[in-house]
Design a protein around this motif. Structure first.
Motif, PDB file in Angstrom:
ATOM      1  N   GLY A   1      15.857  -8.974 -13.247  1.00  8.77           N
ATOM      2  CA  GLY A   1      15.639  -9.244 -11.834  1.00  8.77           C
ATOM      3  C   GLY A   1      16.898  -9.290 -10.994  1.00  8.77           C
ATOM      4  O   GLY A   1      16.825  -9.403  -9.769  1.00  8.77           O
ATOM      5  N   LEU A   2      18.062  -9.196 -11.646  1.00 11.58           N
ATOM      6  CA  LEU A   2      19.326  -9.283 -10.907  1.00 11.58           C
ATOM      7  C   LEU A   2      20.132  -8.003 -10.966  1.00 11.58           C
ATOM      8  O   LEU A   2      21.180  -7.896 -10.328  1.00 11.58           O
ATOM      9  CB  LEU A   2      20.180 -10.433 -11.461  1.00 11.58           C
ATOM     10  N   GLY A   3      19.690  -7.036 -11.726  1.00 15.23           N
ATOM     11  CA  GLY A   3      20.478  -5.818 -11.857  1.00 15.23           C
ATOM     12  C   GLY A   3      21.765  -6.080 -12.617  1.00 15.23           C
ATOM     13  O   GLY A   3      21.833  -6.976 -13.461  1.00 15.23           O
ATOM     14  N   LEU A   4      22.778  -5.295 -12.327  1.00 21.71           N
ATOM     15  CA  LEU A   4      24.083  -5.470 -12.962  1.00 21.71           C
ATOM     16  C   LEU A   4      25.037  -6.147 -11.982  1.00 21.71           C
ATOM     17  O   LEU A   4      25.072  -5.805 -10.801  1.00 21.71           O
ATOM     18  CB  LEU A   4      24.679  -4.128 -13.365  1.00 21.71           C
TER      19      LEU A   4
ATOM     20  N   LEU B   1      23.847   2.694 -19.182  1.00 24.01           N
ATOM     21  CA  LEU B   1      23.429   3.420 -17.995  1.00 24.01           C
ATOM     22  C   LEU B   1      24.030   4.822 -17.996  1.00 24.01           C
ATOM     23  O   LEU B   1      25.162   5.031 -18.440  1.00 24.01           O
ATOM     24  CB  LEU B   1      23.878   2.683 -16.726  1.00 24.01           C
TER      25      LEU B   1
ATOM     26  N   TYR C   1      21.487   5.458 -11.223  1.00 19.93           N
ATOM     27  CA  TYR C   1      21.736   5.459 -12.651  1.00 19.93           C
ATOM     28  C   TYR C   1      20.408   5.230 -13.369  1.00 19.93           C
ATOM     29  O   TYR C   1      19.502   4.568 -12.844  1.00 19.93           O
ATOM     30  CB  TYR C   1      22.714   4.336 -13.044  1.00 19.93           C
TER      31      TYR C   1
ATOM     32  N   PHE D   1      18.298   2.332 -11.703  1.00 23.73           N
ATOM     33  CA  PHE D   1      19.067   1.454 -10.841  1.00 23.73           C
ATOM     34  C   PHE D   1      19.666   2.242  -9.688  1.00 23.73           C
ATOM     35  O   PHE D   1      20.299   3.279  -9.893  1.00 23.73           O
ATOM     36  CB  PHE D   1      20.221   0.799 -11.602  1.00 23.73           C
TER      37      PHE D   1
ATOM     38  N   PHE E   1      24.502  -3.371  -7.336  1.00 24.21           N
ATOM     39  CA  PHE E   1      23.320  -2.783  -7.948  1.00 24.21           C
ATOM     40  C   PHE E   1      22.048  -3.435  -7.427  1.00 24.21           C
ATOM     41  O   PHE E   1      22.013  -4.634  -7.126  1.00 24.21           O
ATOM     42  CB  PHE E   1      23.361  -2.953  -9.465  1.00 24.21           C
ATOM     43  N   GLY E   2      20.989  -2.632  -7.366  1.00 20.38           N
ATOM     44  CA  GLY E   2      19.670  -3.179  -7.164  1.00 20.38           C
ATOM     45  C   GLY E   2      19.155  -3.803  -8.450  1.00 20.38           C
ATOM     46  O   GLY E   2      19.812  -3.732  -9.497  1.00 20.38           O
ATOM     47  N   SER E   3      17.983  -4.400  -8.371  1.00 21.19           N
ATOM     48  CA  SER E   3      17.435  -5.134  -9.516  1.00 21.19           C
ATOM     49  C   SER E   3      16.785  -4.224 -10.551  1.00 21.19           C
ATOM     50  O   SER E   3      16.437  -4.684 -11.640  1.00 21.19           O
ATOM     51  CB  SER E   3      16.424  -6.168  -9.037  1.00 21.19           C
TER      52      SER E   3
ATOM     53  N   TYR F   1      28.168   4.694   0.243  1.00 24.38           N
ATOM     54  CA  TYR F   1      28.307   5.597  -0.894  1.00 24.38           C
ATOM     55  C   TYR F   1      27.249   5.154  -1.899  1.00 24.38           C
ATOM     56  O   TYR F   1      27.320   4.048  -2.421  1.00 24.38           O
ATOM     57  CB  TYR F   1      29.693   5.480  -1.520  1.00 24.38           C
TER      58      TYR F   1
ATOM     59  N   PHE G   1      29.092   4.419 -19.207  1.00 23.83           N
ATOM     60  CA  PHE G   1      28.781   3.092 -19.733  1.00 23.83           C
ATOM     61  C   PHE G   1      28.679   3.096 -21.250  1.00 23.83           C
ATOM     62  O   PHE G   1      28.210   4.068 -21.860  1.00 23.83           O
ATOM     63  CB  PHE G   1      27.455   2.589 -19.159  1.00 23.83           C
TER      64      PHE G   1
ATOM     65  N   GLY H   1      33.322   2.975  -7.131  1.00 23.82           N
ATOM     66  CA  GLY H   1      32.601   3.117  -5.889  1.00 23.82           C
ATOM     67  C   GLY H   1      32.591   4.538  -5.361  1.00 23.82           C
ATOM     68  O   GLY H   1      31.896   4.840  -4.383  1.00 23.82           O
TER      69      GLY H   1
ATOM     70  N   LEU I   1      14.459   2.705 -17.119  1.00 22.51           N
ATOM     71  CA  LEU I   1      14.792   1.758 -16.054  1.00 22.51           C
ATOM     72  C   LEU I   1      15.794   2.430 -15.119  1.00 22.51           C
ATOM     73  O   LEU I   1      16.818   2.942 -15.582  1.00 22.51           O
ATOM     74  CB  LEU I   1      15.381   0.495 -16.684  1.00 22.51           C
TER      75      LEU I   1
ATOM     76  N   PHE J   1      24.422   5.613  -5.237  1.00 26.61           N
ATOM     77  CA  PHE J   1      24.320   6.133  -6.594  1.00 26.61           C
ATOM     78  C   PHE J   1      22.938   5.809  -7.174  1.00 26.61           C
ATOM     79  O   PHE J   1      22.303   4.809  -6.810  1.00 26.61           O
ATOM     80  CB  PHE J   1      25.365   5.475  -7.508  1.00 26.61           C
TER      81      PHE J   1
ATOM     82  N   LYS K   1      34.068  -1.712  -6.819  1.00 26.55           N
ATOM     83  CA  LYS K   1      32.853  -2.450  -7.128  1.00 26.55           C
ATOM     84  C   LYS K   1      31.609  -1.733  -6.638  1.00 26.55           C
ATOM     85  O   LYS K   1      31.614  -1.128  -5.567  1.00 26.55           O
ATOM     86  CB  LYS K   1      32.905  -3.836  -6.478  1.00 26.55           C
ATOM     87  N   LEU K   2      30.565  -1.807  -7.470  1.00 24.58           N
ATOM     88  CA  LEU K   2      29.255  -1.330  -7.090  1.00 24.58           C
ATOM     89  C   LEU K   2      28.319  -2.525  -6.946  1.00 24.58           C
ATOM     90  O   LEU K   2      28.396  -3.468  -7.717  1.00 24.58           O
ATOM     91  CB  LEU K   2      28.692  -0.388  -8.151  1.00 24.58           C
TER      92      LEU K   2
ATOM     93  N   GLN L   1      18.673   4.007 -17.213  1.00 27.70           N
ATOM     94  CA  GLN L   1      18.920   3.327 -18.486  1.00 27.70           C
ATOM     95  C   GLN L   1      17.734   3.551 -19.404  1.00 27.70           C
ATOM     96  O   GLN L   1      16.630   3.047 -19.138  1.00 27.70           O
ATOM     97  CB  GLN L   1      19.139   1.836 -18.259  1.00 27.70           C
TER      98      GLN L   1
ATOM     99  N   ARG M   1      28.399   1.453  -3.102  1.00 27.42           N
ATOM    100  CA  ARG M   1      29.784   0.972  -3.146  1.00 27.42           C
ATOM    101  C   ARG M   1      29.927  -0.249  -2.257  1.00 27.42           C
ATOM    102  O   ARG M   1      29.438  -0.274  -1.134  1.00 27.42           O
ATOM    103  CB  ARG M   1      30.723   2.068  -2.671  1.00 27.42           C
TER     104      ARG M   1
ATOM    105  N   PHE N   1      24.678   8.164 -15.369  1.00 26.79           N
ATOM    106  CA  PHE N   1      24.749   8.614 -13.993  1.00 26.79           C
ATOM    107  C   PHE N   1      23.734   9.726 -13.740  1.00 26.79           C
ATOM    108  O   PHE N   1      23.594  10.659 -14.549  1.00 26.79           O
ATOM    109  CB  PHE N   1      26.165   9.116 -13.735  1.00 26.79           C
TER     110      PHE N   1
ATOM    111  N   GLU O   1      31.275   8.897 -10.773  1.00 23.68           N
ATOM    112  CA  GLU O   1      30.433   8.583 -11.916  1.00 23.68           C
ATOM    113  C   GLU O   1      31.158   7.659 -12.869  1.00 23.68           C
ATOM    114  O   GLU O   1      32.325   7.881 -13.209  1.00 23.68           O
ATOM    115  CB  GLU O   1      30.084   9.881 -12.640  1.00 23.68           C
TER     116      GLU O   1
ATOM    117  N   GLN P   1      29.164  -7.287 -11.566  1.00 23.49           N
ATOM    118  CA  GLN P   1      30.478  -7.023 -12.131  1.00 23.49           C
ATOM    119  C   GLN P   1      31.198  -8.324 -12.461  1.00 23.49           C
ATOM    120  O   GLN P   1      31.254  -9.250 -11.642  1.00 23.49           O
ATOM    121  CB  GLN P   1      31.311  -6.203 -11.141  1.00 23.49           C
TER     122      GLN P   1
END
Lengths: 114, 114
Positions: free
Chosen positions: B40-43, A44, A36, A90, A104-106, A32, B105, B99, A88, A34, A101-102, A38, A94, A46, B102, B45
């Protein structure tokens, strides 16, 4: 391990040109996915998501993303970039072990020059 | 206007001095989360909540506490902040697990621990 990769720290594009922000993922099961965005000093927002169905997903502000299962990619695209798209971005997926929990990429910074 | 409100937006504190970052949403969402964003780490949780009095750890819960006594509020508590908790923090809410849907934030809280 489950992960999301955004291979480019920054993408530069001229206004009016098409843009692509790359995302690849590695998760077990059906992903799943997504996107986002920023904007400076903002939270962020959607843009779009892929759960199932058509591989081409359309989202907010003229953005779209293409799900490619064989390449495990979910690249974000827009046919004609605007200076106001500078932000920015992202990609997230899922966590297959927890729907709460998601992962996220960097992040990729998009800079659209006039 | 539908929104997630965090306070304060900026905070500089000293090591060991307890602090609370507040988060409030006006959308009657059941699901809320806290994330930290590092370059460099994204978000990542920190904690999430599925409803009043129901919370669980995310990926980086060490050094943080949360509570969910009311549906609209989800404060983040740092009992004894340390410099490695210097970060940009975001609260998010959604009407289903994040997950699947939307997430909305807040504008973020930039915390510096000296």
């Amino acid at each position: 391990a489950q992960s999301v990769a955004q291979p480019e720290d920054q993408v530069n594009v001229a206004e009016g040109n098409p843009l692509t922000v790359k995302c690849t993922y590695s998760v077990s099961g059906n992903p799943y996915l997504f996107w986002y965005v920023q904007y400076p000093n903002r939270g962020l927002q959607f843009l779009l998501k892929y759960i199932t169905g058509d591989n081409l997903v359309k989202g907010s502000y003229g953005f779209e993303a293409e799900f490619n299962k064989s390449q495990t990619s979910f690249h974000l695209k827009k046919p004609s970039a605007l200076v106001s798209d500078s932000a920015l971005y992202f990609c997230a997926v899922r966590d297959p072990d927890s729907s709460y929990k998601l992962i996220f990429g960097s992040g990729t910074r998009l800079l659209v020059r006039p | 206007e539908a929104q997630v409100t965090q306070n304060p937006r900026y905070l500089i504190t000293v090591t060991g001095k307890k602090l609370t970052v507040t988060c409030s949403q006006n959308m009657n969402h059941e699901y809320m989360s806290w994330y930290r964003q590092d370059p460099g780490l994204g978000l990542r949780q920190i904690y999430y909540s599925m409803n009043v009095e129901v919370t669980d750890k995310g990926d980086v819960p060490e050094g943080y506490k949360v509570s969910r006594k009311e549906k609209r509020n989800f404060p983040l508590i740092l009992e004894s902040p340390s410099p490695n908790q210097t970060s940009l923090y975001f609260c998010a809410s959604s009407d289903a697990p994040q997950g699947f849907t939307e997430a909305f934030f807040g504008q973020g809280t930039r915390l510096t621990v000296v």
